[in-house]
Design an enzyme around this catalytic site. Structure first.
Site, short mmCIF file in Angstrom:
data_model
loop_
_atom_site.label_atom_id
_atom_site.label_comp_id
_atom_site.label_asym_id
_atom_site.label_seq_id
_atom_site.Cartn_x
_atom_site.Cartn_y
_atom_site.Cartn_z
N GLU A 1 0.84 -1.21 0.00
CA GLU A 1 0.00 0.00 0.00
C GLU A 1 0.87 1.26 0.00
OE1 GLU A 1 -3.27 -0.27 2.84
OE2 GLU A 1 -4.15 -1.90 1.68
N GLU B 1 -4.88 -8.64 -0.92
CA GLU B 1 -5.72 -8.42 0.26
C GLU B 1 -7.17 -8.32 -0.19
OE1 GLU B 1 -4.57 -5.42 3.15
OE2 GLU B 1 -2.43 -5.89 2.83
O1 AHR Z 1 -5.32 -6.29 6.51
C1 AHR Z 1 -5.29 -5.19 7.35
C2 AHR Z 1 -4.63 -3.99 6.70
O2 AHR Z 1 -5.40 -3.55 5.63
C3 AHR Z 1 -3.27 -4.22 6.10
O3 AHR Z 1 -2.26 -4.13 7.03
C4 AHR Z 1 -3.17 -3.13 5.09
O4 AHR Z 1 -2.34 -3.46 4.01
C5 AHR Z 1 -4.61 -2.87 4.68
O5 AHR Z 1 -4.92 -1.53 4.69
#
Ligand code: AHR
Length: 524
Positions: free
Chosen positions: A204, A327
């Site tokens: 991110e 994610e």
């Molecule tokens: O999964 C939780 C968080 O969500 C992670 O650390 C981040 O990459 C995302 O914003």
């Protein structure tokens, strides 16, 4: 999504927008119909779509995977819970991403190797401000991956690290010859390198990974990637660039344009099914309205994958660069009374719907989506496992993952789908989603999800292309109520059951999919 009849041409991802737009002019559909092309399948559904994610966040690592070598209450192998190892092995988990997430860009790997009592205690600034004692580090993680039979996916620190730190990590875990880092690894008890292929270059980068603009990150990526290997990438590292936040299509455009593709194995994408960041709603006691909104967010994955893929196609028509959705999952308010920084949430049939539908989307776009990671494995967000001291339960999401493992490395069978709507108030969503594949033994599997909270769906499946099937069998995951879930007192509340509502006659298959359920069929 306002169409009454939703038509998906699953294999032809580039046509999705056109099909979708065309669908909106059709009349209300009174039937659900799937046509599956059974001859000459081409695309492999990479097993890596079924990957998981383990961050130093809340009780994912500590108390989830790892209980410490000196624990006498919970059976473990080198500190890793035996019950967790056994449960995850049943899923054939193909890869595991670690150590973050946002934590990754604060993590200095050298803190986590060597004698445990000498490791520095740091503050986990992203997740609750708790003390991170670094007792679970590189050796612990990579040895655990060997126990699990899974490939590690290391997320490197770009936001607050250095190129040197990353190249040394690579040398430490991957180099078999003589070098300062391989000597240190041996001193720390590991003779042979682990040979890690999957490397994330930051996480991110648009947010917690450094608040960068895409042009800046693209340059940084080029710099890091250059020193991650030799010029020809002879050790075949699969380097993954930090990807877009949901619908930030400009991010994908700039990275695909500015990063040479021979330096790029995959480009990431993150999307969570969250109702509203400031008002996520409870994980269990939710209303149908909240359920509908979550489903709407989950369905967005189709559009995101399609539109990011279209941009990638423009720069990479041969589809060499993978879209890595590293994610995804549902995100709700934490369970009452738990640390807000720990992101601990229960897991209901709503989560089973997100999982089934999302995995169908990934399968159908397997030509571009070749890796993904559910967030996160244990005790955090849409977990497959929850633990409470020595107790462990499997969530509905676990069961979906287990039912869908038949698609791993199978060949995608392209399908078209017409579905009735799931309506709520004045809004509507496609009720049914599906994907199909044929495995190396010639068995065809069809996974079907009906997100409709009230109505069963009669689905007629047309199997064309010359393959003849003699038998159909299946399993279903459903419950009495959408909010049903497994608890430490009732761990078997929700689990897959035999499914008998699929009838095969000639080339036609008729299936009755119960409300809010996931069905996986096997045809031979
Ligand atoms: O999964 C939780 C968080 O969500 C992670 O650390 C981040 O990459 C995302 O914003």
């Amino acid at each position: 999504m306002s169409s009454s009849l939703h038509t998906f041409t699953a294999r032809l991802a580039c046509l999705f927008v056109a099909c979708f737009a065309a669908a909106s002019v059709f009349a209300q559909s009174t039937t659900n119909k799937i046509s599956i092309q059974t001859s000459s399948p081409q695309t492999i559904i990479s097993k890596h779509i079924y990957g998981h994610f383990a961050e130093h966040l809340g009780r994912c690592i500590y108390g989830g995977f790892y209980v410490g070598e000196s624990n006498t209450k919970i059976p473990h192998v080198k500190g890793v819970r035996k019950d967790v190892i056994e449960a995850l092995k049943q899923l054939n988990i193909p890869n595991l991403r670690w150590p973050g997430g946002c934590f990754a860009d604060t993590y200095h790997w050298k803190d986590g190797v060597g004698a445990k009592d000498k490791r520095p205690k740091i503050v986990n600034v992203w997740w609750g401000g708790v003390t991170e004692d670094n007792s679970f580090g590189t050796h612990d993680f990579l040895d655990m991956c060997e126990l699990l039979g899974t490939e590690p996916y290391l997320a490197a620190n770009v936001g607050s690290g250095t190129v040197q730190e990353l190249t040394e990590w690579l040398q430490y875990v991957n180099f078999g010859g003589v070098s300062p880092m391989s000597a240190w690894r041996k001193e720390n008890g590991r003779e042979t390198p682990w040979k890690v292929s999957y490397w994330g270059v930051g996480n991110e980068a648009w947010g917690c990974g450094g608040n960068m603009k895409p042009e800046h990150y693209a340059n940084i990526y080029r710099q890091y990637a250059t020193f991650m290997t030799d010029w020809s990438n002879s050790n075949k590292l699969f380097r993954i660039a930090s990807g877009a936040n949901g619908a930030d299509y400009n991010w994908t455009e700039v990275l695909m344009r500015d990063i040479p593709h021979n330096m790029l194995g995959g480009l990431a994408l993150h999307h969570y099914s969250v109702i509203e960041w400031n008002s996520k709603g409870p994980a269990v006691g939710f209303s149908e309205e909240q359920y509908f909104k979550t489903m709407k967010q989950a369905w967005r994955m189709e559009e995101l994958v399609q539109r990011h893929s279209t941009i990638m196609d423009k720069y990479d028509p041969a589809k060499r660069v993978a879209l890595v959705v590293d994610e995804w999952g549902g995100w709700y308010d934490v369970e009452p009374g738990t640390n807000p920084g720990f992101l601990y949430q229960q897991n209901t049939m709503r989560d089973a719907m997100i999982a089934g539908m999302t995995l169908n989307i990934f399968n159908n776009h397997a030509d571009r989506v070749r890796m993904a990671n559910l967030a996160q494995t244990i005790n955090v967000l849409q977990a497959v496992i929850l633990t409470d001291e020595e107790k462990m339960i499997l969530t509905p999401t676990y069961h979906v993952m287990e039912m869908y493992k038949v698609h791993q490395d199978a060949k995608l069978l392209p399908l078209t789908l017409q579905t009735k709507d799931y309506t709520f108030g004045n809004d509507k969503l496609p009720a049914v989603s599906a994907s199909a594949s044929v495995d190396v033994q010639g068995r065809t599997h069809i996974s079907l999800v009906n997100i409709d909270a009230k109505n069963a769906q009669e689905v007629s499946v047309d199997l064309f292309g010359g393959t003849t099937y003699k038998t159909v069998s299946g399993r279903v995951l459903t419950a009495k109520a959408l909010t049903d879930h497994n608890t430490f007192d009732k761990p078997g509340n929700i689990k897959p059951a035999a499914f008998n509502d699929a009838k095969l006659k000639g080339g036609a298959l008729n299936v009755t999919v119960p409300p809010f359920s996931v069905v996986v069929l096997e045809l031979k």
